[in-house]
Design an enzyme around this catalytic site. Sequence first.
Site, short mmCIF file in Angstrom:
data_model
loop_
_atom_site.label_atom_id
_atom_site.label_comp_id
_atom_site.label_asym_id
_atom_site.label_seq_id
_atom_site.Cartn_x
_atom_site.Cartn_y
_atom_site.Cartn_z
N GLU A 7 131.79 11.02 69.27
CA GLU A 7 130.98 10.63 68.11
C GLU A 7 131.79 10.60 66.83
O GLU A 7 131.51 9.81 65.93
CB GLU A 7 129.80 11.58 67.96
CG GLU A 7 128.87 11.24 66.82
CD GLU A 7 127.56 11.99 66.85
OE1 GLU A 7 126.98 12.22 65.78
OE2 GLU A 7 127.09 12.35 67.95
N LYS A 8 132.79 11.46 66.77
CA LYS A 8 133.58 11.53 65.55
C LYS A 8 135.00 11.97 65.90
O LYS A 8 135.25 12.50 67.00
CB LYS A 8 132.95 12.49 64.53
CG LYS A 8 132.71 13.88 65.07
CD LYS A 8 132.06 14.78 64.04
CE LYS A 8 130.59 14.53 63.87
NZ LYS A 8 129.78 15.00 65.01
N ASP A 103 127.36 13.58 70.41
CA ASP A 103 126.77 14.90 70.26
C ASP A 103 125.56 15.02 71.18
O ASP A 103 124.90 14.03 71.48
CB ASP A 103 126.35 15.14 68.80
CG ASP A 103 127.53 15.47 67.90
OD1 ASP A 103 128.62 15.76 68.44
OD2 ASP A 103 127.36 15.44 66.68
N ASP A 105 122.45 15.20 71.44
CA ASP A 105 121.10 15.02 70.92
C ASP A 105 120.75 13.54 70.93
O ASP A 105 121.52 12.70 71.39
CB ASP A 105 120.97 15.61 69.50
CG ASP A 105 121.95 15.01 68.51
OD1 ASP A 105 122.54 13.95 68.80
OD2 ASP A 105 122.13 15.60 67.43
N TYR A 328 127.32 23.85 68.93
CA TYR A 328 126.75 22.67 68.27
C TYR A 328 125.55 23.07 67.40
O TYR A 328 124.58 23.63 67.89
CB TYR A 328 126.33 21.65 69.32
CG TYR A 328 125.69 20.41 68.76
CD1 TYR A 328 126.42 19.51 68.01
CD2 TYR A 328 124.34 20.14 68.98
CE1 TYR A 328 125.83 18.37 67.48
CE2 TYR A 328 123.74 19.02 68.47
CZ TYR A 328 124.49 18.13 67.72
OH TYR A 328 123.90 17.01 67.21
N ARG A 330 123.33 21.18 65.36
CA ARG A 330 122.13 20.36 65.12
C ARG A 330 121.15 20.47 66.29
O ARG A 330 120.61 19.47 66.76
CB ARG A 330 122.53 18.91 64.88
CG ARG A 330 123.35 18.70 63.62
CD ARG A 330 123.88 17.27 63.54
NE ARG A 330 124.75 17.09 62.40
CZ ARG A 330 124.40 16.47 61.27
NH1 ARG A 330 123.19 15.97 61.15
NH2 ARG A 330 125.25 16.33 60.28
#
Length: 675
Positions: A7-8, A103, A105, A328, A330
């Site tokens: 994701e990043k 991530d 989610d 993680y 979030r």
Amino acid sequence: MILYIAEKPSLGRAVADALPKPHRKGDGFITVGNGDVVSWCIGHLLEQAQPEAYDAEFKKWSTVHLPIIPEQWKLEVKSNTRKQFTVLKKLIKEADTLVNVGDPDREGQILIDEVINHCKVSKAKIKSAQRCLISDLNTSAVKKSLAKLRSNTEFIPLATSALARARADWLYGINLTRLCTLRGQKSGFSGVLSVGRVQTPLLGLVVHRDLDIENFISKPFYEVFVELKTSSNESFKAKWKPSKACEDYMDEEGRVLSRKLAETVAAKVINRAGKVVNVVQGKKKQAAPLPYNLSTLQIDAAKRFGLSAKQVLDICQQLYERHKLITYPRSDCRYLPKEHYADSGKVIAAIAKTCGKLASAVSGADLSIKSKAWNDCKVSAHHAIIPTMKSFDGGRLSSGEANVYELVARQYLIQFYPPFEYGEKQIDTEVEGGLFIAKQKEVLKEGWKVLFPTNKASQQRQENSPNNASNKATKTDDNNASTASLSDAGQIQDGFASAKLPNVKKGNELLCTDAQLIDKQTSPPKHFNDATLLGAMTGIARYVNDPAIKKVLRETDGLGTEATRAGIIELLFKREFLSRKGKEIRATVIGRQLITSLPANMGYPDMTAHWESQLDAISQRKMNYNQFMQPMTQDLSQLIDEVSRVEFKGLQGLGKASFKKRKTGTKKKFTAKKK
């Protein structure tokens, strides 16, 4: 070649560190020792196309175009990340197997999936794609995750839920922001009136609370306390519980509004004999509260340290990505996979080295205790926020980082402490036909509570925390009973009595030696602050009016998501709809006028909360995309008709607009630029 798409960049580097060496860094990717490649997004590389991408006429804001509902949805590459998208597109075409390492989610899932789909790869490659769920960036943890890849198709419902949310947000926000802004301009408002399916009802919560406070009229109510004496000269206090016969003199909260009635009761019972009609006594245990999810962590951090939701999230990202000290952040889950239990010894050892304040708490932990937190059935894509097995020099952390880490670590440590135990006792006494109740609670064993601050202010904050399992047990019930009057307030602290009730039995005779009438005033609700506003968002059912929707919101209770709540609150400040007065959060004049001018249902969370429950149902395979989108677009058209008749008279002369000069003949014309 396997292509891992993170994701990043920070997540990409963590994945590469867990793969074979040597590594060769490229421009936007890393090639590892066995020829596989790790690349990454930079957040969302794609975004929903603007209305003018569907029709050039939509570039001009006009009510005649509304509602704008695309027949075929379009995504566009974001201009500031186009270079990285080009790198990824080439690698995706070359790869034999794709691994989604977003991530764990809803957003992380769709963020990678939409890039893969936008590159128009074959159905076979999409079907063979894998999913890697990473919640701990330390190399050993990443290796475990890479060894347990799952089929990416398992997560199609999660991606569909995210897709439905994004499109619903676009439809609601684009159409109603344009309409409200145009109506506002017609009423003399300068600037943009931003509307969103979450931000508007959230603003409504604050506006309605402010109005409730302003319009609140305090009213007196009355309580009667008596002192009762046993045959052995032991005294204790009890509170009058009005009977049904008194209901005509009481409000909806059960408070007595007639002073004459209270005076009559007090005069009637003094120096009169009473009889014990019931005695209830028992012991209770309370297990430790579960580990944190993001919202409960943000709420406690706001209470303890005065941090805003965004500050807590930013700190958590640093602890997760930079220091790799927590998992993680979030997450909306408060449970842990059973397999994590095997690592508990290493985790608490890391806590002892990283946070000196908790060293004694670590030494007191009993690893043979296994709390209810370890439950595979309650864990889906991600688990609760806990410390990792990595230790760190805590002195190198900022004060904010150290404080948040300490909260996360303590909440994990209490899983290895015994239950909090307390005794409860209640004596019901009848005097001259009136019922008087005395309650006592006493601590038997501190259990996990020994880890929490013991000073009165800190303890009160902890006891009132919405995620604290002890909250219900320690709250004094003013409507039912008390063991102390206002003249003897020191007898009860946090719901626990400092003096024990006497040993009496049903049928024992007592004497009422004194009676006191206490005058009280009802108090207005308090303005929202960071903690209570987040609490309102996570427990939104309390603010929902529709009973049917309240019932639906049992498990999916929430306004917004863990990942978006902080950003939505900050957006309302940025739009100048909210402001701060000390620790209080209040609506501005613009925010208040917007909510009070709009149709009432837009300013309440019923619709949005129901949407959240439906989006969750999509991710759980209990609802499909069309079942959500079709009714939503129909409701949107009806809402547009209602808002088209709104006049924002209260906004005349308010707002800020940016202006640009445009020559028209010999005159200079100023036109407001759309934001």
